[in-house]
Structure formats: structure tokens, C-alpha cells
Design an enzyme around this catalytic site. Structure first.
Site, PDB file in Angstrom:
ATOM      1  N   SER A   1      21.582  61.872  80.385  1.00 14.52           N
ATOM      2  CA  SER A   1      22.738  61.276  81.054  1.00 14.52           C
ATOM      3  C   SER A   1      22.377  59.905  81.631  1.00 14.52           C
ATOM      4  O   SER A   1      21.948  59.026  80.903  1.00 14.52           O
ATOM      5  CB  SER A   1      23.257  62.239  82.126  1.00 14.52           C
ATOM      6  OG  SER A   1      24.531  61.868  82.575  1.00 14.52           O
TER       7      SER A   1
ATOM      8  N   ASP B   1      31.134  67.667  75.494  1.00 13.27           N
ATOM      9  CA  ASP B   1      30.517  67.155  76.714  1.00 13.27           C
ATOM     10  C   ASP B   1      31.639  66.817  77.680  1.00 13.27           C
ATOM     11  O   ASP B   1      32.452  65.937  77.403  1.00 13.27           O
ATOM     12  CB  ASP B   1      29.677  65.916  76.382  1.00 13.27           C
ATOM     13  CG  ASP B   1      28.876  65.387  77.563  1.00 13.27           C
ATOM     14  OD1 ASP B   1      29.310  65.586  78.715  1.00 13.27           O
ATOM     15  OD2 ASP B   1      27.829  64.749  77.337  1.00 13.27           O
TER      16      ASP B   1
ATOM     17  N   HIS C   1      27.032  69.240  78.551  1.00 12.86           N
ATOM     18  CA  HIS C   1      26.359  68.006  78.958  1.00 12.86           C
ATOM     19  C   HIS C   1      24.870  68.198  79.276  1.00 12.86           C
ATOM     20  O   HIS C   1      24.020  67.449  78.793  1.00 12.86           O
ATOM     21  CB  HIS C   1      27.073  67.406  80.175  1.00 12.86           C
ATOM     22  CG  HIS C   1      26.457  66.126  80.635  1.00 12.86           C
ATOM     23  ND1 HIS C   1      26.446  64.990  79.851  1.00 12.86           N
ATOM     24  CD2 HIS C   1      25.801  65.798  81.793  1.00 12.86           C
ATOM     25  CE1 HIS C   1      25.827  64.013  80.506  1.00 12.86           C
ATOM     26  NE2 HIS C   1      25.429  64.485  81.674  1.00 12.86           N
TER      27      HIS C   1
END
Length: 257
Positions: free
Chosen positions: A101, A202, A232
Site C-alpha cells: 500500500s 481491493d 488489500h
């Protein structure tokens, strides 16, 4: 400052060159925004078993309280990643950086700033921007409200906990977006081989970042992998074994003499 969560302490493991052909190979793994090292430690532990020196730092303002995060900025997070990277470079023959991320954006920033010092980059659901309209309002919203609902625990596998914040700190989020905006024009400076994992579903990072990254980086080798059974936080989701195994093979390849 709030006490550090029991699972949020950094991971640091020395290299075992007898397992890696006599060379010392370092791997940096960065967690994401409002997350903490717990989301990266299983991956780091797997790589450590292969003989790699592993560092999983705790980003400033993370692993304690979302209020602490609101007192930190992109510069603080990148500073911690940079210090960890410098340590690995000093102690090893080659270094690979990995991130989840926002951690993906941080290691891409590293790759842009140090194109000759990184052997490779691995990213999992990285973010360098978003299509969300409310993000454009962050410069104003951060002065009106301190937080939004949290983004943690987007995980498909039942019973798995990321231990991230229940709220999203808006001052910190605005700084993150400013970091993204500065990174995107520098993506063409990235020349290191790139391994890119992307979940097909996601709920945190939208579809803007992947084409933006893959179309702009100048990496001589870009490998994209789809994760069909994870959301995610794929590093601790159903597809974690695929990430661990393929990243280990990638690291071995890009750090070979």
C-alpha cells in the site's frame, strides 16, 4: 505518545550468507498507512528463513494511536524507511525493497531516489493516488475534522487481523497525498526490476495506481501478478504464500552476481 501495540515492534534479522551463495542480501519491507509491522512480519520471517537480512521498520505515528499519526508526515515515514535502507546498504552486498500500500509508494520513492543502489523492488497493492473525490477536500477537511472511518482489515481470509487504526487521521492522509503527488513525476527515474502484486478485489486502493505506475517506471523488467483470493492486505491474506515464494525467487534472481 500512546504505548506501542505488542505486535507493532520492528523486525530485524541478520543475513545468513551461507544460505545465499556467500553473499549478504538485505530486504526492506514497509507496511502501509495506518497499518503496522504485523502486516509484514510473516513475509519478513519467511525471507529471513531463506538467509536474507530482513528489516521491517515501524513507521513513525503507527502502531500506537491514530492521533499520533496525525502528528507525523510523509517526510517522517520516508525518513524512517531511508534510515533502514542505509543500514541495509552498509551491511549487505545487495538490497531489495518491498512495500504494501503506502509502503509500496515509499519503496518506489526509494527506487526513484537511489536507482543505482537498489537491486529490485516488490510492491503489493501500492498506492500513488486515488480517484476518490473527498481526497481533493483534505486540505480543508483536515482543519474541520480529525479523522474519517478507518481503512484497516480489508482481508478476505476469515479471522485475520491487521491491527491497524480504526480511524483514518486526516492531517496525515493529506501529507500522504502530497507525497504521492511528488512521487508520480519521478516514477520514470525507477530502473530497478519491479515485481508488482495486485489483488483483483481491493476495497482500499482503486484502479488508478497500477496503470500509472507500470506506464511511467523505466524498469527494464516489470512482472505483474494477480491475486485472486485476497483483498488489500494481501501479505496476510489467502495469497500470502504466493507473495512469499515468488518474491523470494525474484530476490534471488535480481541479486545474483
Amino acid at each position: 505518545m500512546t504505548d506501542v501495540h505488542p505486535l507493532a515492534h520492528p523486525l530485524s534479522v541478520a543475513a545468513r550468507p551461507e544460505l545465499t551463495g556467500g553473499r549478504r542480501i538485505g530486504v526492506l519491507l514497509s507496511h502501509g498507512f495506518t497499518g503496522q509491522p504485523a502486516s509484514m512480519k510473516p513475509w519478513g520471517e519467511y525471507l529471513a528463513e531463506q538467509g536474507y537480512a530482513v528489516e521491517v521498520p515501524r513507521l513513525p505515528g503507527h502502531g500506537t494511536s491514530w492521533q499520533d499519526a496525525n502528528k507525523t508526515t510523509w517526510a517522517d515515514w520516508y525518513g524512517e524507511v531511508s534510515r533502514t535502507f542505509d543500514k541495509l546498504v552498509a551491511e549487505n552486498d545487495a538490497v531489495v525493497a518491498c512495500g504494501l500500500s503506502m509502503g509500496g509508494a515509499l519503496v518506489l520513492r526509494l527506487a526513484a531516489d537511489h536507482p543505482d543502489r537498489l537491486a529490485g523492488v516488490v510492491v503489493v497493492n501500492p498506492a500513488v493516488g486515488t480517484r476518490r473525490f473527498d481526497v481533493k477536500l483534505l486540505p480543508v477537511l483536515k482543519h474541520l475534522v480529525p479523522s474519517f472511518p478507518g481503512i484497516a482489515n480489508d482481508i478476505k481470509k476469515p479471522g485475520v487481523e491487521e491491527h491497524g487504526y480504526a480511524k483514518t487521521p486526516l492531517r496525515a492522509a493529506h501529507s500522504m497525498m502530497q507525497g504521492f503527488a511528488a512521487l508520480v513525476p519521478d516514477l520514470p527515474r525507477i530502473t530497478a526490476p519491479l515485481l508488482y502484486f495486485r489483488s483483483t478485489v481491493d476495497h482500499v486502493v482503486d484502479d488508478l495506481s497500477q496503470p500509472l505506475i507500470t506506464s511511467k517506471v523505466s524498469s527494464r523488467e516489470i512482472t505483474e501478478r494477480s491475486l485472486g483470493e485476497s483483498y488489500h492486505v494481501a501479505t496476510i491474506d489467502n495469497d500470502a504464500p504466493q507473495i512469499f515464494e515468488e518474491s523470494a525467487a525474484f530476490i534471488a534472481k535480481v541479486t545474483a552476481p
